[in-house]
Design a protein around this motif. Structure first.
Motif, PDB file in Angstrom:
ATOM      1  N   HIS A  42      -2.952  11.667 -13.886  1.00  0.00           N
ATOM      2  CA  HIS A  42      -3.112  10.444 -13.090  1.00  0.00           C
ATOM      3  C   HIS A  42      -4.526   9.881 -13.292  1.00  0.00           C
ATOM      4  O   HIS A  42      -5.467  10.627 -13.616  1.00  0.00           O
ATOM      5  CB  HIS A  42      -2.854  10.726 -11.594  1.00  0.00           C
ATOM      6  CG  HIS A  42      -2.856   9.471 -10.778  1.00  0.00           C
ATOM      7  ND1 HIS A  42      -3.956   9.052 -10.076  1.00  0.00           N
ATOM      8  CD2 HIS A  42      -1.906   8.512 -10.618  1.00  0.00           C
ATOM      9  CE1 HIS A  42      -3.675   7.892  -9.485  1.00  0.00           C
ATOM     10  NE2 HIS A  42      -2.430   7.545  -9.808  1.00  0.00           N
ATOM     11  N   TYR A  44      -6.732   9.241 -11.334  1.00  0.00           N
ATOM     12  CA  TYR A  44      -7.759   9.775 -10.428  1.00  0.00           C
ATOM     13  C   TYR A  44      -8.282  11.145 -10.863  1.00  0.00           C
ATOM     14  O   TYR A  44      -9.107  11.743 -10.165  1.00  0.00           O
ATOM     15  CB  TYR A  44      -7.211   9.905  -9.005  1.00  0.00           C
ATOM     16  CG  TYR A  44      -6.833   8.614  -8.312  1.00  0.00           C
ATOM     17  CD1 TYR A  44      -7.276   7.382  -8.775  1.00  0.00           C
ATOM     18  CD2 TYR A  44      -6.033   8.629  -7.176  1.00  0.00           C
ATOM     19  CE1 TYR A  44      -6.925   6.210  -8.130  1.00  0.00           C
ATOM     20  CE2 TYR A  44      -5.685   7.455  -6.515  1.00  0.00           C
ATOM     21  CZ  TYR A  44      -6.126   6.257  -7.005  1.00  0.00           C
ATOM     22  OH  TYR A  44      -5.775   5.106  -6.355  1.00  0.00           O
ATOM     23  N   ASP A  58      -0.706   5.364 -13.941  1.00  0.00           N
ATOM     24  CA  ASP A  58      -0.370   5.312 -12.510  1.00  0.00           C
ATOM     25  C   ASP A  58       0.961   6.027 -12.269  1.00  0.00           C
ATOM     26  O   ASP A  58       1.589   6.540 -13.211  1.00  0.00           O
ATOM     27  CB  ASP A  58      -0.368   3.863 -12.001  1.00  0.00           C
ATOM     28  CG  ASP A  58       0.794   3.031 -12.540  1.00  0.00           C
ATOM     29  OD1 ASP A  58       1.536   3.515 -13.431  1.00  0.00           O
ATOM     30  OD2 ASP A  58       0.967   1.888 -12.064  1.00  0.00           O
ATOM     31  N   SER A  59       1.404   6.027 -11.026  1.00  0.00           N
ATOM     32  CA  SER A  59       2.609   6.786 -10.676  1.00  0.00           C
ATOM     33  C   SER A  59       3.839   6.277 -11.413  1.00  0.00           C
ATOM     34  O   SER A  59       4.709   7.077 -11.785  1.00  0.00           O
ATOM     35  CB  SER A  59       2.866   6.688  -9.175  1.00  0.00           C
ATOM     36  OG  SER A  59       1.744   7.087  -8.455  1.00  0.00           O
ATOM     37  N   PHE A  81       3.479  15.687  -5.187  1.00  0.00           N
ATOM     38  CA  PHE A  81       4.678  14.839  -5.228  1.00  0.00           C
ATOM     39  C   PHE A  81       4.900  14.270  -6.627  1.00  0.00           C
ATOM     40  O   PHE A  81       6.029  13.961  -7.005  1.00  0.00           O
ATOM     41  CB  PHE A  81       4.605  13.719  -4.170  1.00  0.00           C
ATOM     42  CG  PHE A  81       3.657  12.584  -4.506  1.00  0.00           C
ATOM     43  CD1 PHE A  81       4.027  11.568  -5.371  1.00  0.00           C
ATOM     44  CD2 PHE A  81       2.387  12.535  -3.933  1.00  0.00           C
ATOM     45  CE1 PHE A  81       3.148  10.529  -5.675  1.00  0.00           C
ATOM     46  CE2 PHE A  81       1.507  11.506  -4.241  1.00  0.00           C
ATOM     47  CZ  PHE A  81       1.884  10.500  -5.116  1.00  0.00           C
ATOM     48  N   TYR A 130       7.749   4.879  -0.620  1.00  0.00           N
ATOM     49  CA  TYR A 130       6.655   4.933  -1.592  1.00  0.00           C
ATOM     50  C   TYR A 130       6.749   6.303  -2.257  1.00  0.00           C
ATOM     51  O   TYR A 130       7.023   7.309  -1.586  1.00  0.00           O
ATOM     52  CB  TYR A 130       5.343   4.763  -0.812  1.00  0.00           C
ATOM     53  CG  TYR A 130       4.085   4.639  -1.622  1.00  0.00           C
ATOM     54  CD1 TYR A 130       4.080   4.128  -2.916  1.00  0.00           C
ATOM     55  CD2 TYR A 130       2.857   5.007  -1.059  1.00  0.00           C
ATOM     56  CE1 TYR A 130       2.899   4.005  -3.633  1.00  0.00           C
ATOM     57  CE2 TYR A 130       1.667   4.877  -1.762  1.00  0.00           C
ATOM     58  CZ  TYR A 130       1.704   4.386  -3.059  1.00  0.00           C
ATOM     59  OH  TYR A 130       0.524   4.260  -3.755  1.00  0.00           O
ATOM     60  N   ASN A 132       4.755   8.395  -2.998  1.00  0.00           N
ATOM     61  CA  ASN A 132       3.887   9.402  -2.383  1.00  0.00           C
ATOM     62  C   ASN A 132       4.594  10.054  -1.197  1.00  0.00           C
ATOM     63  O   ASN A 132       4.217   9.876  -0.043  1.00  0.00           O
ATOM     64  CB  ASN A 132       2.574   8.767  -1.889  1.00  0.00           C
ATOM     65  CG  ASN A 132       1.742   8.175  -3.003  1.00  0.00           C
ATOM     66  OD1 ASN A 132       2.281   7.596  -3.942  1.00  0.00           O
ATOM     67  ND2 ASN A 132       0.437   8.308  -2.910  1.00  0.00           N
ATOM     68  N   SER A 147       3.033   1.587  -6.089  1.00  0.00           N
ATOM     69  CA  SER A 147       2.219   0.408  -5.750  1.00  0.00           C
ATOM     70  C   SER A 147       2.379  -0.660  -6.830  1.00  0.00           C
ATOM     71  O   SER A 147       2.197  -1.842  -6.571  1.00  0.00           O
ATOM     72  CB  SER A 147       0.759   0.799  -5.579  1.00  0.00           C
ATOM     73  OG  SER A 147       0.280   1.390  -6.757  1.00  0.00           O
ATOM     74  N   HIS A 193      -8.231   6.025   1.064  1.00  0.00           N
ATOM     75  CA  HIS A 193      -8.343   4.564   0.949  1.00  0.00           C
ATOM     76  C   HIS A 193      -8.702   3.880   2.271  1.00  0.00           C
ATOM     77  O   HIS A 193      -9.314   2.815   2.259  1.00  0.00           O
ATOM     78  CB  HIS A 193      -7.051   3.980   0.363  1.00  0.00           C
ATOM     79  CG  HIS A 193      -6.981   4.147  -1.129  1.00  0.00           C
ATOM     80  ND1 HIS A 193      -6.476   5.280  -1.722  1.00  0.00           N
ATOM     81  CD2 HIS A 193      -7.384   3.335  -2.137  1.00  0.00           C
ATOM     82  CE1 HIS A 193      -6.569   5.155  -3.040  1.00  0.00           C
ATOM     83  NE2 HIS A 193      -7.108   3.994  -3.326  1.00  0.00           N
ATOM     84  N   HIS A 216      -7.089  -1.309  -4.171  1.00  0.00           N
ATOM     85  CA  HIS A 216      -5.741  -0.734  -4.145  1.00  0.00           C
ATOM     86  C   HIS A 216      -5.036  -1.158  -2.848  1.00  0.00           C
ATOM     87  O   HIS A 216      -5.688  -1.239  -1.789  1.00  0.00           O
ATOM     88  CB  HIS A 216      -5.835   0.798  -4.221  1.00  0.00           C
ATOM     89  CG  HIS A 216      -4.545   1.438  -4.616  1.00  0.00           C
ATOM     90  ND1 HIS A 216      -3.573   1.745  -3.698  1.00  0.00           N
ATOM     91  CD2 HIS A 216      -4.056   1.791  -5.827  1.00  0.00           C
ATOM     92  CE1 HIS A 216      -2.539   2.293  -4.340  1.00  0.00           C
ATOM     93  NE2 HIS A 216      -2.807   2.329  -5.634  1.00  0.00           N
ATOM     94  N   GLU A 218      -3.368   0.468  -0.828  1.00  0.00           N
ATOM     95  CA  GLU A 218      -3.442   1.457   0.253  1.00  0.00           C
ATOM     96  C   GLU A 218      -4.646   1.202   1.168  1.00  0.00           C
ATOM     97  O   GLU A 218      -4.787   1.842   2.208  1.00  0.00           O
ATOM     98  CB  GLU A 218      -3.545   2.872  -0.324  1.00  0.00           C
ATOM     99  CG  GLU A 218      -2.251   3.351  -0.962  1.00  0.00           C
ATOM    100  CD  GLU A 218      -2.420   4.671  -1.710  1.00  0.00           C
ATOM    101  OE1 GLU A 218      -3.451   5.329  -1.549  1.00  0.00           O
ATOM    102  OE2 GLU A 218      -1.507   5.015  -2.464  1.00  0.00           O
ATOM    103  N   SER A 232      -2.064  -2.000  -8.234  1.00  0.00           N
ATOM    104  CA  SER A 232      -1.973  -0.574  -8.556  1.00  0.00           C
ATOM    105  C   SER A 232      -3.094  -0.202  -9.521  1.00  0.00           C
ATOM    106  O   SER A 232      -3.745  -1.074 -10.120  1.00  0.00           O
ATOM    107  CB  SER A 232      -0.635  -0.277  -9.225  1.00  0.00           C
ATOM    108  OG  SER A 232      -0.645  -0.760 -10.556  1.00  0.00           O
ATOM    109  N   THR A 233      -3.289   1.084  -9.741  1.00  0.00           N
ATOM    110  CA  THR A 233      -4.364   1.509 -10.634  1.00  0.00           C
ATOM    111  C   THR A 233      -4.119   1.009 -12.058  1.00  0.00           C
ATOM    112  O   THR A 233      -5.053   0.628 -12.753  1.00  0.00           O
ATOM    113  CB  THR A 233      -4.534   3.044 -10.607  1.00  0.00           C
ATOM    114  OG1 THR A 233      -3.315   3.672 -10.988  1.00  0.00           O
ATOM    115  CG2 THR A 233      -4.964   3.517  -9.240  1.00  0.00           C
TER     116      THR A 233
HETATM  117  P1  13P Z   1      -1.059   4.318  -8.266  1.00  0.00           P
HETATM  118  O1  13P Z   1       0.401   4.466  -8.540  1.00  0.00           O
HETATM  119  O2  13P Z   1      -1.491   2.897  -8.070  1.00  0.00           O
HETATM  120  O3  13P Z   1      -1.867   4.987  -9.340  1.00  0.00           O
HETATM  121  O4  13P Z   1      -1.397   5.036  -6.890  1.00  0.00           O
HETATM  122  C1  13P Z   1      -1.207   6.413  -6.675  1.00  0.00           C
HETATM  123  C2  13P Z   1      -1.975   6.922  -5.540  1.00  0.00           C
HETATM  124  O5  13P Z   1      -1.819   8.022  -5.083  1.00  0.00           O
HETATM  125  C3  13P Z   1      -2.960   6.033  -4.960  1.00  0.00           C
HETATM  126  O6  13P Z   1      -3.663   6.682  -3.985  1.00  0.00           O
END
Ligand code: 13P
Ligand code: SF4
Length: 327
Positions: A42, A44, A58-59, A81, A130, A132, A147, A193, A216, A218, A232-233
């Motif tokens: 990811h 992050y 991103d996710s 997750f 979501y 997450n 996102s 966030h 973001h 969030e 989103s990221t």
């Molecule tokens: P993204 O899908 O935008 O990367 O977000 C995932 C996430 O956990 C943001 O906190």
């Protein structure tokens, strides 16, 4: 209102040369070949992990990559997750997560038994979850979103359906504003966030006049409202490429700055600060270290398992998302 502490902003200047691999990174690349593994990371994750990954994103992008992975092993460098989602969409692979404790405050805020109780009391509700969230929550949902595609997902839900959005109230509120759909919002939030504040962002903005703010969804509404772009990221990478600005304030987890600097090496990225720190780390994402990545490939653990029938039930709304996303 808490006082803004006197810290220096965290600024990543343009990168001039490609980084070299360290001995532990070389070891990981060798193990990856030996195990026939693919590393999905990811945005992050720390820079050292992003550098050895086959895919960083991103996710949503990670879900597609996980589903199409042909390697025997998926080493998922993200949170629980995300690795669970990889196992749900591609159960024939061995899925590893470097640290099993890498959770998520959003996922924790919505236990499956509480959602089941809510649905029992409100049987006609259409559940948008979501990504997450746990496999158990996904199994109770009608469609999953990230996102990056939440607006698109909600726009495809029949207008006469009553929507419950779980578990992020901030993302849900943003989607509701963008789509005009009223939704019931589960009271969860991302602990990281929500630490971004208007006063901290305005302070850094005054230090870098003209630099656009990308945030973001969030983040809380007050922060989203002062941002030039909310996305989103992955879409942050697109924004950074397309904006004429050469300095950008990035209001999300700090790992994102490494991805941005790799993709857009000639620009300067400034970490969005909180009231107490020049940048913002997700403690769960940062549980994955380069040593744990190496050890996971060495020992083939910790392994993620999603038992049936939860896995098959969770796949239905995830597959719906992947299909609707392509429309
Ligand atoms: P993204 O899908 O935008 O990367 O977000 C995932 C996430 O956990 C943001 O906190
Ligand atoms: Fe969860 Fe927030 Fe960490 Fe993302 S940044 S994994 S939403 S706790």
């Amino acid at each position: 209102m808490p006082a803004v502490l006197n810290y220096e902003p965290l600024v990543l200047l343009p990168r001039r040369e490609a980084p070299k691999f360290t001995p532990i990174q070389e070891e990981i690349l060798a193990l990856k070949r030996e195990r026939n593994a693919v590393i999905l990371a990811h945005n992050y994750q720390i820079e050292a992990i992003q550098q050895v990954a086959d895919y960083v994103g991103d996710s949503l992008g990670l879900s597609y990559q996980a589903q199409s992975a042909k390697a025997d092993v998926i080493l998922f460098c993200g949170v629980h997750f995300m690795a669970e989602t990889a196992k749900i969409v591609n159960p024939g692979r061995t899925v590893l997560l470097p640290d099993l404790d890498a959770g998520c405050s959003l996922s924790d805020s919505c236990p499956a038994d509480r959602l089941a109780a809510y649905k029992a009391a409100n049987p006609n509700v259409y559940v948008v979850a979501y990504i997450n969230c746990s496999a158990g929550v996904k199994a109770l949902s009608d469609v999953i979103c990230t996102s990056g595609n939440a607006v698109k997902m909600v726009n495809q839900i029949p207008a006469d359906r009553d929507i419950l959005f779980v578990p992020d109230q901030n993302l849900g509120q943003w989607v509701s504003q963008k789509t005009g759909r009223q939704m019931r919002l589960w009271p969860g939030s991302c602990y990281a966030h929500v630490m971004f504040t208007v006063q901290a962002i305005e302070k850094v903005r005054a230090q870098f006049p003209g630099a656009p703010v990308v945030a973001h969804p969030e983040c809380v509404q007050a922060v989203r409202d002062i941002a030039d772009e909310v996305c989103s990221t992955e879409l942050m990478v697109k924004f950074a490429k397309e904006t004429p600005a050469d300095r950008i304030i990035v209001v999300t987890e700090s790992g994102m700055l490494h991805r941005l600097r790799k993709e857009v090496p000639h620009k300067t990225f400034i970490a969005g600060p909180t009231d107490t720190c020049a940048c913002n780390d997700c403690r769960f994402m940062k549980m994955n270290t380069i040593e744990k990545v190496r050890d996971a490939l060495k020992t083939m653990s910790p392994e993620i398992d999603v038992p049936e029938p939860i896995r098959s039930a969770a796949l239905v709304p995830i597959q719906r998302m992947l299909d609707w996303s392509k429309r």
